[in-house]
Write an enzyme that holds these catalytic residues in place. Structure first.
Site, mmCIF file in Angstrom:
data_model
loop_
_atom_site.group_PDB
_atom_site.id
_atom_site.type_symbol
_atom_site.label_atom_id
_atom_site.label_comp_id
_atom_site.label_asym_id
_atom_site.label_seq_id
_atom_site.Cartn_x
_atom_site.Cartn_y
_atom_site.Cartn_z
ATOM 1 C CG HIS A 89 -0.455 -0.061 2.519
ATOM 2 N ND1 HIS A 89 -1.319 0.336 3.417
ATOM 3 C CD2 HIS A 89 0.637 -0.227 2.833
ATOM 4 C CE1 HIS A 89 -0.679 0.368 4.809
ATOM 5 N NE2 HIS A 89 0.521 0.092 4.406
ATOM 6 C CG HIS A 90 3.692 2.348 2.487
ATOM 7 N ND1 HIS A 90 2.955 3.251 3.028
ATOM 8 C CD2 HIS A 90 4.018 1.217 3.574
ATOM 9 C CE1 HIS A 90 2.642 3.021 4.406
ATOM 10 N NE2 HIS A 90 3.332 1.915 4.692
ATOM 11 C CB ALA A 91 4.134 0.202 -4.101
ATOM 12 C CG ASN A 132 2.079 6.300 0.821
ATOM 13 O OD1 ASN A 132 2.170 5.432 1.695
ATOM 14 N ND2 ASN A 132 3.139 6.628 -0.140
#
Length: 161
Positions: A89-91, A132
């Site tokens: 989910h940060h990629a 993000n």
């Protein structure tokens, strides 16, 4: 599973929306005696290093939800839960970040839409960290609702209300 997951992941990656604001591609492939190693410095200046097996593991992690989706929609399974690492989910679209190499849930959401005929998708991200990369992927897409439950100001320091 790599033979099943890899083509699905790669085909679905091409269907993800590109962010309006460009982000630098910070993946830095390096070499070792055992093969390619992925590493990155993300926007918070924290490294996301990989090993020779990282790419393979990241493809399997991104492909697991696609296989699960197919199993549920073909009614070979009543439900599915994928607990895979790295989570994703940060990629960002073109940036490794927070030890996330592919945005697994973004790939799964777009797969549901492009390959399975599901018009609208809701993503609930329940993690101590803000998702993000998932937010940035879909913030201009009214066919995907993204909802993040996280503790601010933990990494990556985004998601304040």
């Amino acid at each position: 599973m790599h033979d099943i997951a890899c083509p699905r992941v790669m085909a679905t990656l091409k269907r993800l929306p590109r962010p309006k604001r460009p982000t630098p591609n910070s993946m830095l492939p390096t070499s070792s005696k055992r093969g390619s190693v992925l590493s990155s410095k993300d926007s918070t200046k924290q490294s996301s290093n990989g090993s020779p097996g990282t790419y393979h593991a990241a493809i399997l992690a991104a492909g697991a939800p696609l296989v699960a989706i197919d199993e549920v929609l073909a009614e070979r399974a009543d439900n599915a839960f994928c607990c895979s690492r790295p989570p994703g989910h940060h990629a960002e679209f073109n940036q490794v970040m927070g030890f996330c190499f592919f945005n697994n849930i973004a790939i799964a959401a777009r797969y549901l839409q492009s390959e399975c005929g599901i018009a609208k998708v809701a993503i609930v991200d329940w993690d101590v960290h803000h998702g993000n990369g998932t937010q940035h992927t879909f913030e201009s897409d009214d066919t995907v609702l993204f909802f993040s439950i996280h503790q601010f100001p933990h990494y990556p320091g985004t998601g304040a209300i």
